[in-house]
Write a protein that holds these residues in place. Structure first.
Motif, PDB file in Angstrom:
ATOM      1  N   UNK A 167       0.823  -1.198   0.000  1.00 36.54           N
ATOM      2  CA  UNK A 167       0.000   0.000   0.000  1.00 36.54           C
ATOM      3  C   UNK A 167       0.863   1.256   0.000  1.00 36.54           C
ATOM      4  N   UNK A 168       1.884   1.245   0.803  1.00 38.26           N
ATOM      5  CA  UNK A 168       2.767   2.396   0.894  1.00 38.26           C
ATOM      6  C   UNK A 168       2.062   3.588   1.511  1.00 38.26           C
ATOM      7  N   UNK A 169       2.815   4.458   2.123  1.00 33.61           N
ATOM      8  CA  UNK A 169       2.217   5.674   2.656  1.00 33.61           C
ATOM      9  C   UNK A 169       1.662   6.526   1.522  1.00 33.61           C
ATOM     10  N   UNK A 170       0.616   7.256   1.815  1.00 36.71           N
ATOM     11  CA  UNK A 170      -0.053   8.055   0.779  1.00 36.71           C
ATOM     12  C   UNK A 170       0.900   9.071   0.155  1.00 36.71           C
ATOM     13  N   UNK A 171       1.745   9.694   0.953  1.00 36.10           N
ATOM     14  CA  UNK A 171       2.678  10.697   0.427  1.00 36.10           C
ATOM     15  C   UNK A 171       3.649  10.112  -0.578  1.00 36.10           C
ATOM     16  N   UNK A 182       1.788   9.329  -3.842  1.00 39.23           N
ATOM     17  CA  UNK A 182       1.541  10.539  -4.647  1.00 39.23           C
ATOM     18  C   UNK A 182       2.819  10.980  -5.343  1.00 39.23           C
ATOM     19  N   UNK A 183       3.942  10.945  -4.631  1.00 41.37           N
ATOM     20  CA  UNK A 183       5.220  11.323  -5.253  1.00 41.37           C
ATOM     21  C   UNK A 183       5.573  10.382  -6.404  1.00 41.37           C
ATOM     22  N   UNK A 184       5.333   9.098  -6.230  1.00 40.64           N
ATOM     23  CA  UNK A 184       5.607   8.139  -7.303  1.00 40.64           C
ATOM     24  C   UNK A 184       4.690   8.391  -8.500  1.00 40.64           C
ATOM     25  N   UNK A 222       0.291   1.991 -12.055  1.00 39.67           N
ATOM     26  CA  UNK A 222       0.502   1.277 -10.796  1.00 39.67           C
ATOM     27  C   UNK A 222       0.196   2.142  -9.575  1.00 39.67           C
ATOM     28  N   UNK A 223       0.444   3.434  -9.673  1.00 41.60           N
ATOM     29  CA  UNK A 223       0.263   4.318  -8.528  1.00 41.60           C
ATOM     30  C   UNK A 223      -1.080   5.033  -8.519  1.00 41.60           C
TER      31      UNK A 223
END
Length: 126
Positions: A51-55, A58-60, A104-105
């Motif tokens: 899942x990764x952090x939302x920030x 968004x950067x990816x 993907x993001x």
């Protein structure tokens, strides 16, 4: 002798079958708890990484968007493709890489609401 009174008491206790069975049972219970805890920790870590952090997500996504734009601009420069075909292939790769990163993001719910791109949602979610 090696160990003294404590070692002789432990050796005598391990010779007793009831103590040995109880110790074996306690060790099995301990390993079972450790195994369950480790399995849960690995599962949570895997979920967090996916899942990764939302920030970071968004950067990816923005990085993928920028990579796509740079690749497309390079593909539109037809004159440089004649003088440097490798550069043209590199820009095609950058465009493809950027599009894959964006897909993907991307937020799948927002992605699904778009008319044209919404049809791709089932393929991207797999």
């Amino acid at each position: 002798g090696g160990g003294g009174f404590g070692a002789s008491v432990a050796a005598a206790a391990m010779n007793n079958p009831h103590v040995r069975d109880a110790a074996y049972e306690q060790a099995n219970q301990g390993f079972s708890v450790v195994r369950q805890g480790a399995s849960q920790a690995v599962s949570e870590l895997r979920k967090y990484v996916q899942e990764g952090p939302a920030g970071v997500s968004i950067l990816c996504f923005l990085g993928g968007l920028a990579t796509t734009i740079v690749g497309i601009l390079g593909l539109l420069n037809i004159s440089s493709s004649l003088t440097s075909p490798f550069q043209y292939v590199l820009n095609a790769y950058l465009t493809l890489f950027g599009v894959v990163t964006v897909l993907l993001e991307a937020d799948m719910e927002s992605f699904g609401r778009m008319k044209v791109l919404g049809k791709l949602k089932p393929f991207v979610e797999k």
